[in-house]
Design a protein around this motif. Structure first.
Motif, PDB file in Angstrom:
ATOM      1  N   GLY A 112       0.785  -1.002  -0.076  1.00  0.00           N
ATOM      2  CA  GLY A 112      -0.301  -0.196  -0.125  1.00  0.00           C
ATOM      3  C   GLY A 112       0.802   1.008  -0.248  1.00  0.00           C
ATOM      4  N   GLU A 113       2.300   1.206  -0.391  1.00  0.00           N
ATOM      5  CA  GLU A 113       2.860   2.352  -0.582  1.00  0.00           C
ATOM      6  C   GLU A 113       2.817   2.761  -1.752  1.00  0.00           C
ATOM      7  OE1 GLU A 113       6.354   1.142   1.542  1.00  0.00           O
ATOM      8  OE2 GLU A 113       5.631   0.615   3.067  1.00  0.00           O
ATOM      9  N   THR A 114       2.026   3.501  -2.231  1.00  0.00           N
ATOM     10  CA  THR A 114       1.851   4.055  -3.560  1.00  0.00           C
ATOM     11  C   THR A 114       3.105   4.923  -4.224  1.00  0.00           C
ATOM     12  OG1 THR A 114      -0.757   3.175  -3.745  1.00  0.00           O
ATOM     13  CG2 THR A 114       0.475   3.999  -5.722  1.00  0.00           C
ATOM     14  N   GLU A 115       3.537   5.888  -3.350  1.00  0.00           N
ATOM     15  CA  GLU A 115       3.570   6.427  -3.756  1.00  0.00           C
ATOM     16  C   GLU A 115       4.969   6.351  -4.236  1.00  0.00           C
ATOM     17  OE1 GLU A 115       4.149  10.058  -4.392  1.00  0.00           O
ATOM     18  OE2 GLU A 115       1.934  10.712  -4.246  1.00  0.00           O
ATOM     19  N   ARG A 116       6.123   5.420  -2.876  1.00  0.00           N
ATOM     20  CA  ARG A 116       7.075   4.636  -2.959  1.00  0.00           C
ATOM     21  C   ARG A 116       7.423   4.029  -4.523  1.00  0.00           C
ATOM     22  NH1 ARG A 116       9.005   3.293   2.896  1.00  0.00           N
ATOM     23  NH2 ARG A 116      11.534   3.739   2.581  1.00  0.00           N
ATOM     24  N   ALA A 117       6.531   3.418  -4.214  1.00  0.00           N
ATOM     25  CA  ALA A 117       5.928   2.666  -5.513  1.00  0.00           C
ATOM     26  C   ALA A 117       6.440   3.426  -7.326  1.00  0.00           C
ATOM     27  CB  ALA A 117       4.972   1.719  -5.874  1.00  0.00           C
ATOM     28  N   LEU A 118       6.078   3.988  -6.960  1.00  0.00           N
ATOM     29  CA  LEU A 118       6.435   5.123  -7.806  1.00  0.00           C
ATOM     30  C   LEU A 118       8.005   5.584  -7.366  1.00  0.00           C
ATOM     31  CD1 LEU A 118       5.219   6.947  -9.968  1.00  0.00           C
ATOM     32  CD2 LEU A 118       5.234   8.811  -8.414  1.00  0.00           C
ATOM     33  N   ARG A 142       4.724   2.769 -14.892  1.00  0.00           N
ATOM     34  CA  ARG A 142       4.714   3.718 -14.249  1.00  0.00           C
ATOM     35  C   ARG A 142       3.116   3.672 -14.309  1.00  0.00           C
ATOM     36  NH1 ARG A 142       7.751   7.695 -12.405  1.00  0.00           N
ATOM     37  NH2 ARG A 142       7.662   9.579 -12.356  1.00  0.00           N
ATOM     38  N   ALA A 143       2.749   4.269 -15.581  1.00  0.00           N
ATOM     39  CA  ALA A 143       1.773   4.344 -15.811  1.00  0.00           C
ATOM     40  C   ALA A 143       0.980   3.359 -14.911  1.00  0.00           C
ATOM     41  CB  ALA A 143       0.903   3.694 -17.025  1.00  0.00           C
ATOM     42  N   ALA A 144       0.731   2.514 -14.396  1.00  0.00           N
ATOM     43  CA  ALA A 144      -0.442   1.381 -13.223  1.00  0.00           C
ATOM     44  C   ALA A 144      -0.164   2.114 -11.911  1.00  0.00           C
ATOM     45  CB  ALA A 144       0.390   0.663 -13.253  1.00  0.00           C
ATOM     46  N   VAL A 145       1.137   2.791 -11.759  1.00  0.00           N
ATOM     47  CA  VAL A 145       0.790   3.012 -10.637  1.00  0.00           C
ATOM     48  C   VAL A 145       0.958   4.057 -10.411  1.00  0.00           C
ATOM     49  CG1 VAL A 145       3.163   4.054  -8.595  1.00  0.00           C
ATOM     50  CG2 VAL A 145       3.183   2.127  -9.626  1.00  0.00           C
ATOM     51  N   LEU A 146       0.890   5.296 -11.527  1.00  0.00           N
ATOM     52  CA  LEU A 146       0.165   6.531 -11.798  1.00  0.00           C
ATOM     53  C   LEU A 146      -1.295   6.470 -11.819  1.00  0.00           C
ATOM     54  CD1 LEU A 146       2.440   8.340 -13.761  1.00  0.00           C
ATOM     55  CD2 LEU A 146       2.465   9.095 -10.876  1.00  0.00           C
ATOM     56  N   GLU A 147      -2.127   5.486 -12.100  1.00  0.00           N
ATOM     57  CA  GLU A 147      -3.371   4.867 -12.196  1.00  0.00           C
ATOM     58  C   GLU A 147      -3.661   5.021 -10.903  1.00  0.00           C
ATOM     59  OE1 GLU A 147      -6.694   5.432 -13.767  1.00  0.00           O
ATOM     60  OE2 GLU A 147      -5.350   5.763 -15.193  1.00  0.00           O
ATOM     61  N   ASP A 148      -2.885   4.087  -9.729  1.00  0.00           N
ATOM     62  CA  ASP A 148      -3.143   4.166  -8.843  1.00  0.00           C
ATOM     63  C   ASP A 148      -3.017   5.436  -7.931  1.00  0.00           C
ATOM     64  OD1 ASP A 148      -3.300   0.715  -8.739  1.00  0.00           O
ATOM     65  OD2 ASP A 148      -1.936   0.497  -8.162  1.00  0.00           O
ATOM     66  N   LEU A 149      -2.449   5.851  -7.952  1.00  0.00           N
ATOM     67  CA  LEU A 149      -2.461   7.518  -7.511  1.00  0.00           C
ATOM     68  C   LEU A 149      -3.264   7.934  -7.637  1.00  0.00           C
ATOM     69  CD1 LEU A 149       1.386   7.659  -7.115  1.00  0.00           C
ATOM     70  CD2 LEU A 149      -0.267   7.452  -5.452  1.00  0.00           C
ATOM     71  N   GLY A 150      -4.392   7.657  -8.747  1.00  0.00           N
ATOM     72  CA  GLY A 150      -5.231   8.923  -9.655  1.00  0.00           C
ATOM     73  C   GLY A 150      -5.069   9.874 -10.263  1.00  0.00           C
ATOM     74  N   ARG A 151      -3.760   9.374 -10.845  1.00  0.00           N
ATOM     75  CA  ARG A 151      -2.777  10.362 -11.557  1.00  0.00           C
ATOM     76  C   ARG A 151      -3.374  10.003 -13.363  1.00  0.00           C
ATOM     77  NH1 ARG A 151       2.813  11.378  -8.892  1.00  0.00           N
ATOM     78  NH2 ARG A 151       3.296  12.516 -10.323  1.00  0.00           N
ATOM     79  N   SER A 152      -4.656   9.682 -13.515  1.00  0.00           N
ATOM     80  CA  SER A 152      -5.357   9.551 -14.668  1.00  0.00           C
ATOM     81  C   SER A 152      -4.524   9.697 -16.079  1.00  0.00           C
ATOM     82  CB  SER A 152      -6.486   9.324 -14.956  1.00  0.00           C
ATOM     83  OG  SER A 152      -7.426   8.612 -13.808  1.00  0.00           O
ATOM     84  N   GLU A 153      -4.416  11.202 -16.616  1.00  0.00           N
ATOM     85  CA  GLU A 153      -3.767  11.902 -17.242  1.00  0.00           C
ATOM     86  C   GLU A 153      -2.220  11.777 -17.471  1.00  0.00           C
ATOM     87  OE1 GLU A 153      -4.347  15.586 -17.779  1.00  0.00           O
ATOM     88  OE2 GLU A 153      -6.864  15.589 -17.892  1.00  0.00           O
ATOM     89  N   GLU A 154      -1.668  11.903 -16.379  1.00  0.00           N
ATOM     90  CA  GLU A 154      -0.047  11.360 -16.632  1.00  0.00           C
ATOM     91  C   GLU A 154       0.273   9.757 -16.940  1.00  0.00           C
ATOM     92  OE1 GLU A 154       2.863  13.386 -13.793  1.00  0.00           O
ATOM     93  OE2 GLU A 154       0.690  13.134 -12.414  1.00  0.00           O
ATOM     94  N   ALA A 155      -0.484   8.491 -16.068  1.00  0.00           N
ATOM     95  CA  ALA A 155      -0.919   7.521 -16.160  1.00  0.00           C
ATOM     96  C   ALA A 155      -1.300   7.153 -17.587  1.00  0.00           C
ATOM     97  CB  ALA A 155      -1.816   6.501 -15.220  1.00  0.00           C
ATOM     98  N   ALA A 156      -2.147   7.576 -18.542  1.00  0.00           N
ATOM     99  CA  ALA A 156      -2.693   7.281 -20.115  1.00  0.00           C
ATOM    100  C   ALA A 156      -1.004   8.316 -21.259  1.00  0.00           C
ATOM    101  CB  ALA A 156      -3.684   8.307 -20.466  1.00  0.00           C
TER     102      ALA A 156
END
Length: 204
Positions: A112-118, A142-156
């Motif tokens: 559950g350490e999403t920021e650290r995953a990035l 990186r896209a998958a982690v950004l999606e988990d962080l709710g940063r959908s535009e960056e993930a795309a």
């Protein structure tokens, strides 16, 4: 036989690897092959055992990312991080270093350490403008982690980069050539699936 079967029939590939192990169990590449096929079939405990044996025989850390992922597979993300941290990354080949970063990022996600995953993916090999053999997987992670962080535009955007890199690399020998991806317009990448322009340069 393992090489021929691993993608389409990992269970049968694993049977061949086990047969080889019964005949040549002290050969490093044989134990490595058993580990790879066990991992492909989801037997992470066996994969770990065989990877440790392979590492002891060969003295190599080139399967360290699979060891980390196998620790995750048996439900030990904390141990996975310990295994990954114990290796001197500067001694690893680039491809292995990237695979390890992706595996470590996955372990962080498990905890559950999403920021650290990035942060685990913020490595020098993360170059958005050039594509090497490891780039599609790194960009997609990186896209998958950004999606988990709710940063959908960056993930795309990063997912689009992964697709462009994969398409470009599919048309060339990535060991000899460097793919330079041009004109990835961020807005266009988010709105359109049209391929971005690309070109290749010979790498010296």
């Amino acid at each position: 036989m393992v090489a021929q079967l691993i993608d389409d029939d990992p269970e049968l590939a694993h049977e061949h690897a086990l047969a080889a192990s019964r005949r040549a169990g002290r050969v490093g590449v044989v134990r490595e092959t058993v580990a790879i096929t066990a991992y492909a079939t989801g037997d992470y405990a066996l994969a770990l055992r065989e990877l440790r044996t392979y590492r002891r025989i060969s003295g190599s850390d080139d399967q360290i990312a699979m060891m980390v992922d196998s620790e995750r597979g048996v439900g030990r993300p904390d141990r996975a991080l310990e295994v990954g941290r114990a290796v001197d990354r500067s001694t690893l080949p680039i491809e292995v270093r990237v695979e390890l970063a992706i595996a470590m990022s996955g372990a962080r996600l498990d905890l559950g350490e999403t920021e650290r995953a990035l942060q685990e993916l913020d490595i020098p090999e993360l170059d958005p403008d050039r594509a090497f053999s490891w780039s599609p997987a790194l960009f997609a992670a990186r896209a998958a982690v950004l999606e988990d962080l709710g940063r959908s535009e960056e993930a795309a955007l990063w997912q689009r980069r992964a697709l462009v890199a994969e398409e470009a690399l599919g048309a060339t020998d990535a060991d000899r050539e460097l793919i330079v991806v041009d004109d990835i317009d961020e807005d266009a990448a988010l709105e359109s699936e049209a391929p971005a322009n690309s070109k290749t340069e010979e790498r010296g």
